[in-house]
Design a protein around this motif. Structure first.
Motif, mmCIF file in Angstrom:
data_model
loop_
_atom_site.group_PDB
_atom_site.id
_atom_site.type_symbol
_atom_site.label_atom_id
_atom_site.label_comp_id
_atom_site.label_asym_id
_atom_site.label_seq_id
_atom_site.Cartn_x
_atom_site.Cartn_y
_atom_site.Cartn_z
ATOM 1 N N LYS A 103 0.818 -1.209 0.000
ATOM 2 C CA LYS A 103 0.000 0.000 0.000
ATOM 3 C C LYS A 103 0.855 1.264 0.000
ATOM 4 O O LYS A 103 0.501 2.271 -0.617
ATOM 5 N N ILE A 104 1.982 1.201 0.716
ATOM 6 C CA ILE A 104 2.835 2.387 0.805
ATOM 7 C C ILE A 104 3.481 2.718 -0.532
ATOM 8 O O ILE A 104 3.884 3.859 -0.780
ATOM 9 N N ASN A 105 3.583 1.729 -1.419
ATOM 10 C CA ASN A 105 4.194 1.975 -2.728
ATOM 11 C C ASN A 105 3.384 2.974 -3.550
ATOM 12 O O ASN A 105 3.951 3.797 -4.275
ATOM 13 N N LYS A 106 2.056 2.899 -3.462
ATOM 14 C CA LYS A 106 1.220 3.869 -4.169
ATOM 15 C C LYS A 106 1.441 5.272 -3.626
ATOM 16 O O LYS A 106 1.496 6.248 -4.383
ATOM 17 N N PHE A 107 1.591 5.366 -2.310
ATOM 18 C CA PHE A 107 1.836 6.667 -1.694
ATOM 19 C C PHE A 107 3.186 7.222 -2.136
ATOM 20 O O PHE A 107 3.305 8.414 -2.451
ATOM 21 N N ILE A 108 4.205 6.351 -2.178
ATOM 22 C CA ILE A 108 5.539 6.783 -2.620
ATOM 23 C C ILE A 108 5.495 7.267 -4.064
ATOM 24 O O ILE A 108 6.054 8.320 -4.406
ATOM 25 N N PHE A 109 4.817 6.516 -4.919
ATOM 26 C CA PHE A 109 4.743 6.889 -6.331
ATOM 27 C C PHE A 109 4.002 8.204 -6.519
ATOM 28 O O PHE A 109 4.453 9.073 -7.277
ATOM 29 N N MET A 110 2.872 8.375 -5.854
ATOM 30 C CA MET A 110 2.108 9.611 -5.986
ATOM 31 C C MET A 110 2.873 10.801 -5.413
ATOM 32 O O MET A 110 2.786 11.918 -5.937
ATOM 33 N N THR A 111 3.651 10.569 -4.357
ATOM 34 C CA THR A 111 4.473 11.638 -3.795
ATOM 35 C C THR A 111 5.545 12.081 -4.785
ATOM 36 O O THR A 111 5.810 13.282 -4.946
#
Length: 277
Positions: A103-111
Motif C-alpha cells: 500500500k505504501i508503494n502507491k503513496f511513494i509513487f504519488m508523492t
C-alpha cells in the motif's frame, strides 16, 4: 486530375512551411556561429552581417580563458555519472513499485509524481542555505547526488508505466530457472526497457549538460566548473566580450553535436520503438 493537383499543392505548401520552420530553428545557431568570427565592435555594430574575415583567434582565446579542457572533463564526468545513476536507481525503484503490491508503494509513487510540479526555483534558497551550512557544496560528487534527487521522479514515472507492460511470466520463468531478483531485473527486465532508457538518457543528457543554475549554486571553485559555468567568464559587471562568448558557446555545442551524430541511429530507433510500445 484535380485530386492530384490538390495533393501536389498540399505537398508544396507543407514543404514551404517546413523550410520556414527550419530556418527559424537554425537562425540562432547561425547567428552564434557568424558572430564568433567577428571582433567585439563588429558584433555590436551589425550582428546580422557576415564576418569580414574568419579569425580563429577568438576560439583560441575562448579555449584558454574558459579552461576548456578541465571544464570539458568536469562536464563529461558530471553528465555521465548523473545520467547513469538516474537510470539505474529510477529503473530499480519503478520495478519495485510495480511488482511489490504494498500500500505504501502507491503513496511513494504519488508523492514522487507530485514533487515533479515543484519548480527548483522554489527550493533554491533553502537548498543552498542548508547544504552550504553543513559544507556539502563545491563538489562534483554532491552535484551528481543532487541531479539524482531532482531527476529520479520523472525517470521513475516513465519507467513505471513501461514496466507495467512487461509480462510477469518472463520473470517467473527466470526465477524457476534459478535466477535471483537482481538477475531477473538486469538480465530480463532491463533489456526490455531500452526504448524508455534511450528517451530518459536523451532528456537527462541535454538537461545536465546544458544546466547552469544548479552547478552555479553548487560549484564555486574554478577547477570544478562545468562548461556552461565557464562561459560566464566573458560577461563582466560593466563589459561583455560577445564575440569570444559566441566562440565559447560553439565550443560548448561541439561535444553535444558529436554525441548526437554518433548516437543518431540508436536515439531515433529508441524513440520510434518507445512510440510503438
Amino acid at each position: 486530375m484535380g485530386v492530384n493537383v490538390h495533393r501536389k499543392w498540399n505537398k508544396i505548401i507543407i514543404f514551404i512551411i517546413c523550410c520556414l520552420l527550419f530556418a527559424l530553428y537554425i537562425f540562432p545557431f547561425l547567428l552564434i556561429l557568424i558572430n564568433s568570427f567577428k571582433g567585439r565592435l563588429e558584433v555590436v555594430a551589425n550582428p546580422l552581417s557576415l564576418p569580414s574575415s574568419f579569425d580563429l583567434s577568438y576560439y583560441i582565446e575562448a579555449f584558454k580563458t574558459m579552461n576548456y579542457g578541465a571544464a570539458l572533463i568536469n562536464s563529461l564526468l558530471v553528465t555521465i555519472f548523473s545520467v547513469t545513476v538516474i537510470i539505474v536507481f529510477s529503473s530499480m525503484l519503478a520495478y519495485f513499485l510495480v511488482r511489490w503490491k504494498w500500500k505504501i508503494n502507491k503513496f511513494i509513487f504519488m508523492t514522487m509524481v507530485a514533487s515533479m510540479i515543484i519548480p527548483f526555483q522554489a527550493v533554491m534558497i533553502p537548498f543552498v542555505t542548508i547544504y552550504g551550512n553543513i559544507g556539502l557544496l563545491n563538489s562534483r560528487g554532491m552535484l551528481i547526488y543532487f541531479y539524482l534527487g531532482f531527476g529520479v521522479s520523472m525517470a521513475t514515472f516513465l519507467y513505471h508505466g513501461f514496466i507495467k507492460s512487461v509480462p510477469i511470466e518472463l520473470e517467473e520463468a527466470a526465477i524457476i530457472d534459478g535466477a535471483s531478483r537482481f538477475q531477473v531485473f538486469f538480465r530480463v527486465v532491463m533489456p526490455m526497457l531500452k526504448p524508455t532508457t534511450a528517451t530518459i538518457a536523451i532528456l537527462d543528457v541535454l538537461w545536465v549538460w546544458n544546466d547552469f543554475l544548479l552547478p552555479s549554486l553548487v560549484l564555486v571553485n574554478d577547477n570544478v566548473r562545468t562548461l556552461p559555468l565557464s562561459t560566464f567568464y566573458f560577461f563582466g559587471k560593466y563589459t561583455a566580450n560577445y564575440n569570444v562568448a559566441m566562440a565559447a558557446l560553439v565550443l560548448v555545442l561541439i561535444p553535444v553535436l558529436i554525441f548526437y551524430f554518433v548516437m543518431q541511429k540508436k536515439i531515433i530507433a529508441g524513440i520510434v520503438e518507445g512510440a510503438l510500445k
